[in-house]
Design a protein around this motif. Structure first.
Motif: not given
Length: 344
Positions: A167-168, A170, A179, A181, A233, A241
């Motif tokens: 899901q993530n 980095r 990152t 997401s 993403y 964000k």
């Protein structure tokens, strides 16, 4: 000297084939990652010594406690390593660092150097396989433990874990953590608002109302989010964000992957965030076979993409009298990848 230590460790674990195989494999991966990461000779020497001796406390733990969990190994191992390293005439400073690494190699929240990080990654590569852990466990380790580019690459190639479970992802460079997401269908309106804001200046400049992402409706974004070959993403800097990226990956052998679009909000442009996001996309989807298009008149973008390993295909398309699209491709031998829509 490393070879002497290697032989002594085999003698110490005589007839314990499982444990000998384990530390030999950890040493091999640690050396490989260290060399790929181009650590200095001193760090590599310490790393190799620690990789060979990291589990040196196992037998004494089994004798004293009837078990040999990670914390007991950390407790009992350093003293045994100190005696062995002194007998082999290792420098005291080297011995102390190796003892420290042995005393912490199952502690993952206090990593303080490349030797420590690479030792942990090498140990995980071996343990994930030897313990028969699931693809989900490998994906979890990939996200939470692996930090070096080389370790992540090896982990990704070695284990079959679903991309969807990550899901993530980095990347930490230049003091800034970037990152990715994974976005969901319900994020369509938020992504659309960021997209319009990011491409608004280019739309005003080139008047490409039929092709600009700033002209699209939010339901077009929603439609893409529902595609089984689309991976959207959010791009995050720290906890904020700052943009988004869409990867088109149909998972077909020999087929190109594509990033379209990638955008960073205006106030966060020029900070290298997009390049880090692109690198993360490549890490997650594979480095080979990417394509892109961008605006020929935006020479800063063209320069960036070419610097990152893209080459023009020779194809160009005039959108209007102000703007021409130029198409790029990155083959399997290139080092980096990116796509049009980038505003940095």
């Amino acid at each position: 000297m490393i070879n002497k230590l290697h032989v002594e460790m085999i003698k110490l674990y005589s007839k314990d084939v499982k444990r000998i195989q384990h530390f030999c494999k950890v040493h091999s991966y640690a050396k490989l990652i260290g060399e790929m990461e181009q650590v200095d000779a001193d760090t590599l020497f310490i790393l190799e010594a620690a990789a060979l001796t990291h589990d040196i406390g196992i037998h004494i733990c089994e004798e004293k406690y009837g078990e040999c969990n990670g914390k007991l190994q950390e407790k009992e191992g350093p003293a045994i390593a100190k005696e062995l390293l002194e007998r082999l005439h290792f420098e005291e400073r080297v011995s102390k660092r190796v003892q420290y690494l042995i005393a912490h190699h199952h502690t993952y929240d206090a990593i303080d150097g490349n030797d420590y990080q690479i030792l942990v990654e090498a140990d995980f590569l071996v343990n994930l396989y030897e313990d028969g852990l699931s693809g989900e466990a490998a994906a979890n380790a990939y996200e939470k433990i692996f930090r070096t580019n080389s370790g992540r690459r090896i982990c990704r190639e070695m284990f079959d874990f679903p991309l969807e479970s990550m899901q993530n992802c980095r990347r930490v460079t230049g003091g800034m953590e970037v990152t990715l997401s994974r976005a969901q269908v319900e994020d369509a309106r938020e992504i659309h608002a960021m997209q319009v804001e990011s491409f608004k200046e280019l739309l005003e400049k080139y008047q490409d109302f039929d092709t600009s992402p700033a002209s699209e409706s939010w339901d077009k974004v929603e439609e893409r989010l529902k595609q089984d070959f689309t991976y959207y993403y959010f791009v995050c800097a720290g906890q904020q964000k700052v943009g988004a990226v869409r990867v088109i990956d149909k998972k077909e052998a020999g087929k190109n992957k594509r990033i379209s679009p990638l955008f960073i909000l205006p106030e966060f442009q020029g900070k290298g965030i997009a390049q880090k996001a692109i690198r993360l996309c490549e890490e997650m989807h594979g480095n080979e076979n990417w394509e892109l298009d961008t605006i020929l008149q935006e020479q800063g973008n063209c320069h960036l993409y070419e610097k990152m390993g893209y080459r023009q295909t020779g194809r160009m398309e005039a959108v209007n009298e102000r703007m021409t699209l130029v198409f790029y491709k990155k083959n399997i031998h290139s080092r980096y990848g990116t796509q049009g829509g980038e505003l940095e």
